[in-house]
Structures are given as structure tokens and as C-alpha cells.
Design an enzyme around this catalytic site. Structure first.
Site, mmCIF file in Angstrom:
data_model
loop_
_atom_site.group_PDB
_atom_site.id
_atom_site.type_symbol
_atom_site.label_atom_id
_atom_site.label_comp_id
_atom_site.label_asym_id
_atom_site.label_seq_id
_atom_site.Cartn_x
_atom_site.Cartn_y
_atom_site.Cartn_z
ATOM 1 N N GLU A 57 -3.136 -10.482 -7.222
ATOM 2 C CA GLU A 57 -3.849 -9.792 -6.150
ATOM 3 C C GLU A 57 -4.687 -10.757 -5.321
ATOM 4 O OE1 GLU A 57 -4.651 -5.677 -8.612
ATOM 5 O OE2 GLU A 57 -6.149 -7.264 -8.667
ATOM 6 N N ASP A 101 -7.675 -0.174 -14.321
ATOM 7 C CA ASP A 101 -7.874 -0.838 -13.030
ATOM 8 C C ASP A 101 -6.582 -1.184 -12.309
ATOM 9 O OD1 ASP A 101 -6.972 -2.785 -14.639
ATOM 10 O OD2 ASP A 101 -8.643 -4.143 -14.380
#
Lengths: 353, 353
Positions: free
Chosen positions: A64, A235
Site C-alpha cells: 500500500e 485492517d
């Protein structure tokens, strides 16, 4: 205007230098100082350019990029999440980050963020709990005793005054390691045989497990009235820790709804289920905990502004520290438009040797 | 499985090492080898995870992240664009990039990309021209003689056999610098007094100007039949170089339409104006230049896969090179879940000294 010197250089904080910076500051002091920056940035939430993280998913994990900017500084973090990594001696999560000057676009800091992310995640949890946990909470259950666990414990000790920890992990050795690491640091610790045992008497329940799947670390019957749940481990899409019924009984607080609805515990709920944005509580617009019986849930997934705060804090710390190296990262020709001439001059220099 | 050693280390190519790597390889050889990687990746275009770059705009410039992945490797580039930077002795464009292993999420390369971007942009232009320019083109007009210009010239020399350059820049000193840098390298060069003069007799016209505004570097009457236009400078919203009428007469080739429609020359056209994707030409699905009279336009904005190709190429070059440093970027505790223990052991080590 005088031309600044050494435009090629970007300060770099290696893993070793980050450890030395944290140790020279003291872990708890570092967490407290960092929490000030995080709170500050939540308070001016509306001045940030925000977007969900830019994720690249693969069968075994995710990579990410998490950029944000306040118009003066720009920061981003690179972070991976690969639960299987521990099998080959690697970290589940590693990260590094960059802070840049918006006016010039030039980076002003490159730093390791594996350790820094652990610290900022813990500091953010503690900041949220300051507003959401029952007053004078002293006992925390800590379920999932991996790399994040000691940092959570110390953040709650430093910022909220938590004194007692109740540890549980499916791998008992992990709980024992966590207990061993933390015992000398002024916390009373019980290693528990089950999650049910861990939550007994706990006013705060922190979940920080790492499996990339929908799990049920907490079931509804385990959650009594008045508890604050700090859900750190859920998450990413398909990775949750709490039974849906708990969510339906809780007042839910999130960082950035467009991201949390994809990644957080609330991916189990309808897309319009009411949640409160943490920044509104921190800025005083809304109230966090209204009454003693209320169950509060911080559905933490980690947001770019928190990394921004951490980068900003480290940059400021470096002003009075030598815990960094100078990295030759940016091409700096004598005449800016003459990038090719820089190569030619380098060639002449090499030939002359 | 044996645990790999030095998991904390990421190879880092500084600006100095990049220059040395390019010089040791030879600039033209570097461009030709790099072009092979770029062509290879355009040919397997469909295997890439693609998205428009992630841009953060400010009044004076932009900071962008450009990620992509082929499922085995992941790459991203950080790049800024700040035309006013030259006033303070800084580069308009600086960049660095990272290549990572998708299976573990661990970076395998961190490198400067200011110089590398100049090289990959030029190599991409030359790859496109191989398929689009008139056969046996020997003369190129090069309008805008900034940091990108020499790289463009050498890429067209190395890959297409361009022999004659016609330079024009609003700043004549820039053209003279470019001519001075290139003359010893086997190109015949004319410095021209206007863009009109520069395009005389040119079979290829390259525009690489840097103002962040809609400009008209080329007007319709300057473009004769059969020409190939390589438009490099128009690369963000509100920044174009060509008069709209030229676009209407041209067959337009682009990298990634969703990004080019926002950033390229074609932002001047209707959102459904027909364009051809370059990868379809390179893979042989579609024909580039069909006839001698056709005007072809490569509306280049730079795409993440080209940076990916460049990162992949540099990574492969490092296998037989010592032009890199070892960066202590990733936390590597002896026991992966014991990140905090790593801090404790560091403390013990420091205390013992």
C-alpha cells in the site's frame, strides 16, 4: 536568493538510527510526544488532502501507498502486509516513508517506518482511548501478542495510566515473550489461557491479531457494558476480528470512513451504518463517551494522516539529533536544466582519475 | 527453508552510482537495453495492474506516486513537477523509485530516478517512434531544450538512426547548451531562431517544453503531411503544447487512456475522441503508421509501467555491478513477532558499550 547547498541530500533514518532515536528519547516519552503531533493533526483534519490508501492486493498480502498533504508538507508511507512472511523469518508488516516540501516537491526526510508505524499505531489507539475509554481505566486485555502488542501496552500506560495487562494469544509463547519484554517496565501482567479469561475485569480490550481472514476474536457475550474496544487487527478487506453483534451494540469511531468501510470491522455492516469520525471528537465538535454503560469501539485501520504526524515528529526530532545519514537521492546539476551535462562532467571526472 | 540473511538491507542506487552505472554501460547502450525492457512490458500490457497516477496538486506544482504491478514484482515512482524550481537552483522534476517482491512485500531496490526518468522517457519516445515515425527518418526537430532534450536526441539516434537535430528553445542559451553537449556525440546540429525554422525538413518533431500552462508550441500550419510528432511536454491538467487543430488531423497514440485524457494533449478533445493504445501497436494487434502521408502523434505523458521497466532493468544490471549501496531500511528482528525485543536488545547493546 542564495542557492541552498547540498540539494542532492535527503536525511535518512535507518532502522538502527530509529532505534537509537527512540531509545535516546525513551519509548514512553516518544509515544507521548508523538501522540501530541497525532492529536494536533486530527484537530486540523479538514486541512488535509485525504484519500483511501492505494492498495495492490495479491494472494498472500498487500502493498500500500498512503499519501496525504496539509498544503505545506506532503507525506506518504509504503507499507506491506503479508501474514505468511513470518514463516520465512520476515516481518508481516514493514514500512518506510517520505516527507516532502510541497512548494518544491523535494523530499526532506526518508525514514524506516516499520518501528515508527508500530509506535504511531499504538499512539493513535491511546489518543482515541483518551476520548473514548471509561475514565480511570487501569486494566487492559490485550488479545494478539505479536509485533504490535508491547507498543500498545506502553502507549496505554504512558497516555492513560493503564497498570494491569491481561494477555492472550493462540500461541502462548507470544504472550510469554510479551510479558517478559514488558514486566521490567512497570506493568502488572497476567498471561491468560483464553480470550474469555483475558477480558475478565478489563475496562479496555485491545485486539491486535494478524490473520488475513474474517475471524471472531471477540464474541458478543464477552463484551460487558461500559467497555472500550480498541480493534487494531482488522485492517483490510476480508480481515476482521469482532463478531458483528458487538458492532451493533457499540458506538463506533473511525479515522476516515471511506477507508474504514472497506478495511475495518464495519465492512461487516451496511454501508450507511452510523459511525463517528474520531477527528470530530478530538476537535470537540462531538462527544466521545457520553455515559458509563456505553460500549465504545475504535475501529482502527491506520490512516495516512497518522503517518504524516509521525514523519513530522521525526523530522522535528532530527533538528536536535545526529541519528540520521545523508542520502545522495536527488540529482543536483550546477545548472538545473543541464541534467545531461552532469553526466558529462561525471565522465570527465572519472576519465581524469 | 533456510532463513535468508540481511533481510534488513535494500540495495540503493544513489545519483552518483546511477551516473556511474549509465556511464559504465554507455548512454546509448543503456537507452537501447532499457528500450528492450520497455517494449517487453508494453507487449504484456494486460498482465499489469494499472491506474492513473496518484497526484497531489499545489499552486506551484504536483507530487505524484505511480504504482504498478505485474503480479510478481511491484514498482512505484515518486516524482514531482515544479516548473518554478529552476529559480532556486532546483530541478523541475526529481524522482526516486522502489521495486518490490509481491510475494513478501519486501522492497528489492531503492533508486534515484531523476536521471533514470529522463532516460526512460526518452527510450519510451524512441520505442513509440519505431512503430509510428516515417521509415528512415533522419532529421528531428527538438523544441524545448531543457533537461530532457539530450536524452531524447540520443534515444532517437540510438534506436532510430536520427542523424540531424534542429533545436529551438525560447531561451537560446538552452539550445546552445544542448548543442554543445551533443555535438561531440555524432549528431549534426542546427540551432534555430524559431519553432517554424526548427520543423523545416524534420520528419520527427519532438516537443519537450516545461511551462505549466496551455501553450501553443506547434500551430497547425507548421505540421506537414507524413510527420511524426513526439509530444513529451504536455503532461498534466492545464499543460499542453499543441494547437487543437493538429490533434484533429493526427492519428493519436497514447500510453494509458484514462491517464492521458486527464494529462495529455487530448485533454483538449472530447472525452470519447478516438485514440489508439500504444501497447496494441507494439504487440502487433493494430498497425501504427499505415501510409506515408499520415500524421502520427505520440501523446506521451509517462506511465507507471515504463518506470517499472526501468526499475526492472536497473535491478538486473546490479547483478553484475557494484554501483549500489546497502541501505538498512527494514527492521529485521531475530524473531519476526518480537519487534519490541529488537529495541530492548539494542538498548542492552548500547548500555554495554
Amino acid at each position: 536568493m542564495p542557492v541552498p547547498q547540498n540539494l542532492n541530500i535527503v536525511p535518512f533514518v535507518s532502522v538502527e538510527n530509529m532505534m537509537d532515536l527512540v531509545l535516546a528519547t525513551g519509548v514512553e516519552t516518544f509515544l507521548k510526544e508523538l501522540a501530541v503531533y497525532i492529536e494536533e493533526d486530527f484537530r486540523r483534519w479538514e486541512s488535509f488532502d485525504k484519500r483511501p490508501r492505494v492498495a495492490s492486493h495479491s494472494p498472500d498480502g498487500v502493498i500500500e501507498l498512503m499519501p496525504t498533504s496539509d498544503g505545506r508538507l506532503y507525506g506518504f508511507k509504503y507499507v506491506n502486509g503479508h501474514p505468511k512472511n513470518t514463516r520465512t523469518g520476515r516481518q508481516t508488516v514493514t514500512a518506510f516513508g517520505v516527507l516532502s516540501d510541497v512548494d518544491s516537491g523535494y523530499p526532506v526526510l526518508l525514514t524506516e517506518m516499520t518501528i515508527l508505524t508500530a509506535l504511531r499505531t499504538a499512539a493513535t489507539s491511546a489518543v482515541a482511548a483518551k476520548y473514548l475509554a471509561p475514565r480511570n481505566a487501569r486494566t487492559m486485555a490485550l488479545i494478539g501478542n505479536g509485533a504490535q502488542s508491547e507498543f500498545q501496552a506502553l502507549a496505554f500506560k504512558a497516555l492513560l495510566g493503564v497498570e494491569q495487562l491481561r494477555l492472550y494469544d493462540i500461541d502462548r509463547a507470544a504472550s510469554e515473550r510479551c510479558a517478559r519484554n514488558l514486566s521490567p517496565l512497570g506493568l502488572q501482567i497476567a498471561v491468560c489461557a483464553s480470550a474469555e479469561e483475558a477480558v475478565e475485569g478489563a475496562e479496555i480490550i485491545t485486539t491486535a491479531t494478524a490473520d488475513k481472514q474474517n475471524a471472531t476474536i471477540l464474541t458478543d457475550n464477552m463484551i460487558g457494558p461500559g467497555v472500550h474496544i480498541n480493534a487494531v487487527g482488522g485492517d483490510c478487506p476480508g480481515k476482521t476480528e469482532l463478531h458483528r453483534d458487538i458492532l451493533l451494540r457499540s458506538d463506533i469511531f473511525v479515522e476516515y470512513p471511506p477507508q474504514t468501510r472497506i478495511e475495518g470491522e464495519i465492512q461487516q455492516l451496511a454501508p450507511d451504518h452510523a459511525v463517528t469520525e474520531l477527528w470530530q471528537v478530538i476537535s470537540g465538535e462531538l462527544i466521545g463517551r457520553r455515559e458509563a454503560q456505553q460500549i465504545t469501539l475504535f475501529d482502527s485501520v491506520g490512516f495516512a494522516t497518522e503517518d504524516f504526524s509521525a514523519l513530522r515528529y521525526v523530522r522535528d526530532k532530527l533538528a536536535a539529533s545526529d541519528h540520521f545519514e545523508k542520502l545522495d537521492l536527488l540529482a543536483d546539476p550546477d545548472e538545473p536544466r543541464d541534467l545531461f551535462g552532469m553526466l558529462l562532467r561525471r565522465q570527465a571526472l572519472i576519465s581524469a582519475v
